[in-house]
Design an enzyme around this catalytic site. Structure first.
Site, mmCIF file in Angstrom:
data_model
loop_
_atom_site.group_PDB
_atom_site.id
_atom_site.type_symbol
_atom_site.label_atom_id
_atom_site.label_comp_id
_atom_site.label_asym_id
_atom_site.label_seq_id
_atom_site.Cartn_x
_atom_site.Cartn_y
_atom_site.Cartn_z
ATOM 1 N N HIS A 106 1.099 3.889 -4.933
ATOM 2 C CA HIS A 106 0.257 4.654 -5.866
ATOM 3 C C HIS A 106 1.136 5.599 -6.665
ATOM 4 C CE1 HIS A 106 -3.045 7.154 -7.353
ATOM 5 N NE2 HIS A 106 -3.818 6.131 -7.031
ATOM 6 N N ASP A 119 -7.656 0.156 -2.914
ATOM 7 C CA ASP A 119 -7.961 -1.280 -3.059
ATOM 8 C C ASP A 119 -7.616 -2.099 -1.834
ATOM 9 O OD1 ASP A 119 -6.881 -0.667 -6.335
ATOM 10 O OD2 ASP A 119 -8.938 -1.185 -5.768
#
Ligand code: SDX
Length: 432
Positions: free
Chosen positions: A310, A367
């Protein structure tokens, strides 16, 4: 440093020229150097591809602390909202940065409920598109097309923007469900005003005119949780896109349509579909989890551990922690088992003990586990990112509205560092 000890300016020295730049401190303590006068004072610009070190706006909506793995919507920790709130209430929270009163919530719920239908002419858009088209493309087209039905959208009063916001929040599930129904050749199901927001989504997706359908409350609650967790995430790629398109004066529908397209990418919201496809490839024996992880560490392998890493979180994504537990809860409540969850857990364990991932601070993001729950709820894999878009809708709209109300807002227009050809005379083709 604390706010008291922090200097009011930062000194930049360029050769024998030194300038002072103002220092700003956010309410959560993050420090920013205001470079709005940099080019005028120093004759230089900054270079920050991907804008990972650049604040593009001031915002009161969502706060992330990537090092601590913190996510708060208007000051409320995501863990508490996930446990105690529901998606329509979180919509209001993001749009107003305050929790609604009982009366406000009731009126807001009514307004959304009574805007869920699409104009009958808009339904023809779906049937004009190929059934095999990806639903994200269909949804981007349908949301953009809303501005052909609401032609005053654009440079409007806040009240007019507010009704467009209600329309989008209300109609996105209908658009999503119609894109799915069209892809499987089933009739569209009109929304029902007696169902919850999540229950209505399930109804429009899975009901048929042939028999009564009541959404499973466990499935509806799990879907509501997923929507809360996806509702906003400060200046991510798709939200920045929505702000950028809105900065030109484009209307809300056009801005959000662009956001849907940005979210579709596998590096962003499209990762939830890519994660399930990755887990399925391991389940179906294409390669073992360990073989996959070895490839994921090789730049030229073309393989990436989807759902990991991320730009901001250099710790566990707090949403992933909640979703990991929700996988067990939802599968247990539904009496289901899914080998993909075991594979996901195995991949995570390998990553958390492998220097490649640990050194780069790569942890599961939102996700990594979400697709396992979508799958348990019966959502088709190519609809996963559409559900991300339904969840992110209040975030996109609240950020767009915040931009519209920002007195310091300007059209987004970054600079560049030119690395191309120096001036040269034109050569006629016979001389080349
Ligand atoms: C979302 O921004 C948001 O808030 C987004 C989001 C939201 O709610 O809106 O949180 C939703 O988009 C989550 C991210 C979903 N994407 C994925 O899961 C795709 C896989 N992850 C990556 O491709 C990547 O981690 C990104 C795109 C998420 C972040 O990319 P960055 O910040 O540009 O990081 P990077 O690509 O520069 O990676 C740093 C290093 C690199 O190695 P080195 O060059 O240092 O040797 O880590 C490696 C990368 O190669 N790396 C990975 C990896 N992610 C990063 N290596 C293997 N597998 C991965 N998943």
């Amino acid at each position: 440093m604390t706010n008291e000890t922090l200097p009011k300016t930062a000194k930049l020295t360029l050769g024998d020229h030194a300038i002072d730049l103002p220092v700003m401190v956010g309410t959560a303590g993050e420090v920013a150097i205001d470079i709005r006068q940099l080019r005028a004072k120093a004759g230089a610009i900054t270079y920050d591809p991907g804008l990972g070190n650049t604040g593009a706006c001031l915002s009161k909506i969502t706060f992330l602390d990537g090092e601590q793995g913190v996510l708060r919507y208007a000051g409320y920790p995501i863990e508490e909202l996930a446990k105690s709130s529901h998606f329509v209430e979180v919509m209001w929270l993001l749009l107003h940065q305050e929790l609604p009163s009982a009366q406000q919530l009731a009126q807001f719920t009514h307004d959304i409920t009574y805007h869920t239908m699409l104009h009958e002419d808009l339904k023809r858009l779906f049937s004009s598109l190929p059934k095999a088209g990806h639903p994200m493309a269909v949804c981007a087209a349908a949301v953009g097309a809303l501005s052909t039905f609401y032609q005053t959208a654009g440079n409007q009063t806040h009240e007019q923007n507010w009704i467009d916001a209600i329309r989008l929040l209300a109609k996105m599930p209908t658009i999503a469900a119609y894109s799915y129904k069209h892809s499987i050749g089933q009739p569209f199901m009109y929304p029902r005003n007696d169902l919850s927001y999540a229950g209505n989504i399930l109804h429009m997706m899975f009901a048929t005119p042939c028999e009564a359908y009541e959404p499973n409350p466990i499935v509806a609650r799990a879907l509501d949780l997923l929507l809360i967790l996806h509702a906003d995430h400060e200046q991510n790629c798709s939200t920045s896109t929505v702000r950028t398109v809105g900065s030109s004066g484009a209307n809300l529908f056009a801005s959000v349509s662009a956001g849907i397209s940005a979210l579709w990418g596998p590096l962003h919201g499209g990762a939830n579909q890519a994660v399930i496809e990755m887990l399925m490839s391991i389940r179906d024996g294409k390669r073992t989890a360990r073989e996959f992880m070895e490839l994921a560490k090789k730049k030229d392998s073309g393989v990436r551990l989807m759902g990991f890493g991320h730009r901001v979180y250099k710790n566990y994504d707090p949403r992933a922690l909640i979703l990991k537990q929700a996988c067990y809860d939802v599968l247990g409540q539904l009496g289901k088992k899914d080998p993909l969850l075991d594979i996901a857990i195995e991949l995570e364990q390998i990553a958390l003990n492998d220097a490649y991932f640990v050194d780069r601070k790569l942890y599961p993001n939102v996700d990594f586990y979400s697709g396992i729950i979508y799958k348990a709820l019966g959502i088709p894999v190519d609809m996963f990112t559409v559900y991300f878009a339904i969840g992110r809708m209040p975030g996109w709209i609240s950020q767009w509205l915040e931009y519209q109300a920002d007195p310091e807002a300007r059209i987004t227009r970054p600079r560049q560092v030119f690395m191309g050809a120096t001036p040269r005379p034109y050569q006629p083709v016979e001389k080349r």
